[in-house]
Design a protein around this motif. Structure first.
Motif, PDB file in Angstrom:
ATOM      1  N   GLN A   1       3.376 -12.297   2.484  1.00 48.36           N
ATOM      2  CA  GLN A   1       2.514 -12.232   1.218  1.00 48.36           C
ATOM      3  C   GLN A   1       1.499 -11.394   1.325  1.00 48.36           C
ATOM      4  O   GLN A   1       1.162 -10.633   0.073  1.00 48.36           O
ATOM      5  CB  GLN A   1       1.988 -13.600   0.891  1.00 48.36           C
ATOM      6  CG  GLN A   1       3.097 -14.684   0.669  1.00 48.36           C
ATOM      7  CD  GLN A   1       2.653 -16.242   0.671  1.00 48.36           C
ATOM      8  OE1 GLN A   1       1.575 -16.510   0.739  1.00 48.36           O
ATOM      9  NE2 GLN A   1       3.641 -17.210   0.731  1.00 48.36           N
ATOM     10  N   SER A   2       0.566 -11.128   2.362  1.00 46.14           N
ATOM     11  CA  SER A   2      -0.173 -10.016   2.317  1.00 46.14           C
ATOM     12  C   SER A   2      -0.079  -8.643   2.287  1.00 46.14           C
ATOM     13  O   SER A   2      -0.514  -7.861   1.664  1.00 46.14           O
ATOM     14  CB  SER A   2      -1.230 -10.625   3.893  1.00 46.14           C
ATOM     15  OG  SER A   2      -2.367  -9.331   3.810  1.00 46.14           O
ATOM     16  N   ILE A   3       1.387  -8.620   2.854  1.00 46.98           N
ATOM     17  CA  ILE A   3       1.775  -7.382   2.881  1.00 46.98           C
ATOM     18  C   ILE A   3       2.199  -6.756   1.462  1.00 46.98           C
ATOM     19  O   ILE A   3       1.969  -5.643   0.901  1.00 46.98           O
ATOM     20  CB  ILE A   3       3.022  -6.996   3.913  1.00 46.98           C
ATOM     21  CG1 ILE A   3       2.485  -7.074   5.290  1.00 46.98           C
ATOM     22  CG2 ILE A   3       3.821  -5.685   3.463  1.00 46.98           C
ATOM     23  CD1 ILE A   3       3.700  -7.054   6.377  1.00 46.98           C
ATOM     24  N   ALA A   4       2.968  -7.615   0.875  1.00 47.83           N
ATOM     25  CA  ALA A   4       3.392  -7.745  -0.524  1.00 47.83           C
ATOM     26  C   ALA A   4       2.224  -7.406  -1.589  1.00 47.83           C
ATOM     27  O   ALA A   4       2.215  -6.515  -2.474  1.00 47.83           O
ATOM     28  CB  ALA A   4       4.147  -8.661  -0.947  1.00 47.83           C
ATOM     29  N   ARG A   5       1.161  -8.199  -1.545  1.00 43.34           N
ATOM     30  CA  ARG A   5       0.058  -7.934  -2.432  1.00 43.34           C
ATOM     31  C   ARG A   5      -0.503  -6.614  -2.362  1.00 43.34           C
ATOM     32  O   ARG A   5      -1.021  -6.125  -3.271  1.00 43.34           O
ATOM     33  CB  ARG A   5      -1.084  -9.063  -2.366  1.00 43.34           C
ATOM     34  CG  ARG A   5      -0.643 -10.455  -2.908  1.00 43.34           C
ATOM     35  CD  ARG A   5      -1.645 -11.400  -2.575  1.00 43.34           C
ATOM     36  NE  ARG A   5      -2.353 -11.382  -1.280  1.00 43.34           N
ATOM     37  CZ  ARG A   5      -2.109 -12.478  -0.437  1.00 43.34           C
ATOM     38  NH1 ARG A   5      -1.129 -13.261  -0.872  1.00 43.34           N
ATOM     39  NH2 ARG A   5      -2.968 -12.554   0.616  1.00 43.34           N
ATOM     40  N   THR A   6      -0.919  -6.385  -1.079  1.00 47.06           N
ATOM     41  CA  THR A   6      -1.461  -5.104  -0.776  1.00 47.06           C
ATOM     42  C   THR A   6      -0.577  -3.951  -1.191  1.00 47.06           C
ATOM     43  O   THR A   6      -0.867  -2.701  -1.614  1.00 47.06           O
ATOM     44  CB  THR A   6      -1.882  -4.786   0.824  1.00 47.06           C
ATOM     45  OG1 THR A   6      -2.529  -6.010   1.106  1.00 47.06           O
ATOM     46  CG2 THR A   6      -2.732  -3.687   0.985  1.00 47.06           C
ATOM     47  N   ALA A   7       0.655  -3.820  -0.687  1.00 45.88           N
ATOM     48  CA  ALA A   7       1.596  -2.544  -1.119  1.00 45.88           C
ATOM     49  C   ALA A   7       1.648  -2.550  -2.543  1.00 45.88           C
ATOM     50  O   ALA A   7       1.829  -1.349  -2.900  1.00 45.88           O
ATOM     51  CB  ALA A   7       3.117  -2.879  -0.639  1.00 45.88           C
ATOM     52  N   ALA A   8       1.520  -3.598  -3.377  1.00 51.57           N
ATOM     53  CA  ALA A   8       1.707  -3.427  -4.793  1.00 51.57           C
ATOM     54  C   ALA A   8       0.374  -2.524  -5.321  1.00 51.57           C
ATOM     55  O   ALA A   8       0.734  -2.006  -6.458  1.00 51.57           O
ATOM     56  CB  ALA A   8       1.801  -4.837  -5.580  1.00 51.57           C
ATOM     57  N   LEU A   9      -0.598  -2.628  -4.676  1.00 46.95           N
ATOM     58  CA  LEU A   9      -1.777  -1.686  -4.895  1.00 46.95           C
ATOM     59  C   LEU A   9      -1.661  -0.071  -4.557  1.00 46.95           C
ATOM     60  O   LEU A   9      -2.553   0.397  -4.912  1.00 46.95           O
ATOM     61  CB  LEU A   9      -3.005  -2.624  -4.591  1.00 46.95           C
ATOM     62  CG  LEU A   9      -3.487  -3.808  -4.946  1.00 46.95           C
ATOM     63  CD1 LEU A   9      -4.461  -4.426  -4.278  1.00 46.95           C
ATOM     64  CD2 LEU A   9      -3.416  -3.766  -6.701  1.00 46.95           C
ATOM     65  N   GLY A  10      -0.818  -0.036  -3.958  1.00 45.00           N
ATOM     66  CA  GLY A  10      -0.779   1.395  -3.274  1.00 45.00           C
ATOM     67  C   GLY A  10      -0.640   1.196  -1.729  1.00 45.00           C
ATOM     68  O   GLY A  10      -1.272   0.192  -1.076  1.00 45.00           O
ATOM     69  N   THR A  11       0.361   1.915  -1.074  1.00 41.78           N
ATOM     70  CA  THR A  11       0.580   1.824   0.248  1.00 41.78           C
ATOM     71  C   THR A  11      -0.273   2.657   1.081  1.00 41.78           C
ATOM     72  O   THR A  11      -0.495   2.425   2.627  1.00 41.78           O
ATOM     73  CB  THR A  11       2.155   2.237   0.515  1.00 41.78           C
ATOM     74  OG1 THR A  11       2.352   3.619   0.238  1.00 41.78           O
ATOM     75  CG2 THR A  11       2.998   1.408  -0.121  1.00 41.78           C
ATOM     76  N   SER A  12      -0.873   3.910   0.812  1.00 43.04           N
ATOM     77  CA  SER A  12      -1.523   4.457   1.512  1.00 43.04           C
ATOM     78  C   SER A  12      -2.666   5.515   0.620  1.00 43.04           C
ATOM     79  O   SER A  12      -2.142   5.841  -0.309  1.00 43.04           O
ATOM     80  CB  SER A  12      -0.888   5.766   2.579  1.00 43.04           C
ATOM     81  OG  SER A  12      -1.649   6.551   3.202  1.00 43.04           O
ATOM     82  N   PHE A  13      -3.774   5.578   1.129  1.00 44.59           N
ATOM     83  CA  PHE A  13      -4.764   6.615   0.407  1.00 44.59           C
ATOM     84  C   PHE A  13      -5.521   7.303   0.962  1.00 44.59           C
ATOM     85  O   PHE A  13      -5.908   8.626   0.225  1.00 44.59           O
ATOM     86  CB  PHE A  13      -6.129   5.571  -0.224  1.00 44.59           C
ATOM     87  CG  PHE A  13      -5.591   4.152  -0.821  1.00 44.59           C
ATOM     88  CD1 PHE A  13      -4.650   4.226  -1.906  1.00 44.59           C
ATOM     89  CD2 PHE A  13      -5.999   3.138  -0.156  1.00 44.59           C
ATOM     90  CE1 PHE A  13      -4.224   3.152  -2.364  1.00 44.59           C
ATOM     91  CE2 PHE A  13      -5.465   1.872  -0.871  1.00 44.59           C
ATOM     92  CZ  PHE A  13      -4.659   1.733  -1.853  1.00 44.59           C
ATOM     93  N   GLY A  14      -5.257   7.565   2.349  1.00 49.22           N
ATOM     94  CA  GLY A  14      -6.087   8.624   3.189  1.00 49.22           C
ATOM     95  C   GLY A  14      -7.666   8.439   2.790  1.00 49.22           C
ATOM     96  O   GLY A  14      -8.215   9.507   2.921  1.00 49.22           O
ATOM     97  N   ALA A  15      -7.963   7.611   2.360  1.00 50.04           N
ATOM     98  CA  ALA A  15      -9.503   7.420   2.140  1.00 50.04           C
ATOM     99  C   ALA A  15      -9.975   5.776   2.706  1.00 50.04           C
ATOM    100  O   ALA A  15      -9.013   4.981   2.785  1.00 50.04           O
ATOM    101  CB  ALA A  15      -9.728   7.309   0.535  1.00 50.04           C
TER     102      ALA A  15
END
Length: 427
Positions: A75-89
């Motif tokens: 669930q934590s992975i899904a919630r976070t991935a929905a916001l973007g998987t990588s930012f480099g920031a």
């Protein structure tokens, strides 16, 4: 022999992947037969390409301490991935993750996140050299610390499994910066420091060896390494990629009460995602760029999805009773091997620390790589083939540790006991 679907996939894989795998030990060369290709996993079970259910004691080589697809982690992975998987920031998740590690591992005042255990060790040893101004690294025979050139010298893990003492492609001048000693032998460590002490930056050790099989430290050994290294101005590095949060909350250093100068972590802390970290006291970590001269960087370091998976895992591990449950489950697995071996008259030594263990096919204790290397690997291979045929997924190498999770219950343990009884009949 693996199922027909896995067989077909393996043939297909060998046309585009060296040996058909992306990590050598997965190829089953040491135990015979072909690898099982995995479709999915839940709790203590993995499911082959043909849908067959296996009880899993590999646990992705250690990370799956809560079992596969643990709901809160997913669930934590899904919630976070929905916001973007990588930012480099930078993200706030990185801070919370670092704060959690620092609180759990008192020897670390600061940490640097990376994407793997190999990267963690490379960063740790680079900063050890930068901090001390020295070049030489001391490691154990049979100790595996990732894929860096200068560490593939008398390494364990897949190299031991394949019978290759060193890797091709490593310049001799690179290998010269690494000195090797016997695990659990303070006299050997003392000798190398007497000969090379002023040039040694660090000694790196798995506090519980896991890549020559599970070999615990002898009483006083870790304390002796710390005293010896400090007497000669070197740093003690604990490679806790495997043991970190596996043998105790806070790792082997918490279990044995010995604090290193630098710690490397991966596996469990990522909850199954590619994540590693290394940490130390502030004085050492302040040598790392951008505040110091030791450069280390990574595009996916501190990946937002990975750190949230790690946080969800560590949160569950911090709850009361978790490690007691792991200890109980693991003791049952240990006893199952011992009982089967005794019943059928097979020489076996089972070594366990917490929820990592290895059944060594030898009649006495294993304290170092030279003793591990004398085990009956053919007998191990026959037992492994029998276990796979009975849908018990055990590590395909005498020189790797097996892992138990919180989800291994009475049913899975009974299946193991029955399978071992059958497997040891024809050793």
């Amino acid at each position: 022999m693996s199922d027909p679907i896995s067989q077909g996939l393996f043939e297909r894989a060998q046309r585009v992947l060296p040996g058909g795998v992306n990590s050598p030990v997965r190829a089953f060369k040491a135990v015979g037969g072909n690898p099982v290709f995995i479709r999915e996993a839940r709790g203590p079970y993995i499911y082959g390409a043909d849908g067959a259910e296996y009880v899993d004691y590999v646990g992705s080589w250690g990370p799956m301490i809560l079992g596969h697809a643990e709901p809160s982690v997913i669930q934590s992975i899904a919630r976070t991935a929905a916001l973007g998987t990588s930012f480099g920031a930078p993200t706030e998740g990185e801070i919370k993750f670092a704060e959690t590690l620092v609180a759990a591992v008192p020897s670390m005042e600061m940490v640097r996140c990376v994407s793997s255990g190999t990267e963690a060790v490379m960063g740790a040893l680079r900063v050890a050299r930068g901090f001390t101004g020295r070049d030489l690294i001391v490691k154990m025979e049979g100790g595996f610390h990732g894929g860096a050139d200068y560490l593939l010298v008398k390494a364990g893990s897949g190299l031991a499994t394949l019978g290759v003492p060193d890797s091709a492609g490593i310049p001799s001048d690179v290998a010269k910066v690494t000195l090797t000693i016997r695990f659990n032998d303070l006299a050997d460590a003392t000798k190398v420091f007497q000969e090379h002490g002023p040039r040694i930056a660090a000694i790196i050790v798995e506090p519980v060896a896991g890549n020559m099989g599970c070999v615990p430290p002898e009483p006083g050994y870790l304390e002796g390494l710390k005293k010896l290294s400090h007497e000669h101005g070197a740093l003690l590095v604990f490679d806790e990629v495997m043991t970190g949060f596996r043998v105790a909350f806070g790792g082997a250093q918490a279990r044995f009460g010995v604090s290193p100068d630098i710690t490397t972590l991966a596996k469990v802390i990522g909850g199954g995602m590619p994540l590693g970290a290394y940490g130390a006291r502030r004085e050492i970590m302040s040598k790392i760029a951008p505040v110091g001269p030791v450069y280390q960087a990574g595009t996916l370091s501190g990946n937002p999805v990975a750190v949230q998976a790690g946080l969800a895992t560590l949160e569950k591990l911090a709850r009361p009773g978790v490690y007691e449950q792991l200890e109980e489950n693991s003791a049952r697995v240990e006893k199952a091997f011992q009982d089967a071996a005794k019943k059928h008259g097979v020489p076996l030594t089972v070594q366990r620390v917490g929820s990592m263990l290895t059944p060594f096919f030898t009649g006495g204790p294993v304290r170092s790589w030279d003793e591990a290397s004398k085990c009956d690997t053919a007998a191990f291979g026959r037992v492994h083939q029998s276990l796979i045929a009975q849908h018990i997924y055990w590590p395909p190498s005498q020189f790797e540790a097996g892992f138990v999770s919180t989800t291994h219950d009475e049913g899975t343990l009974q299946r193991l006991e029955s399978a071992l009884d059958n497997a040891f009949k024809n050793v």
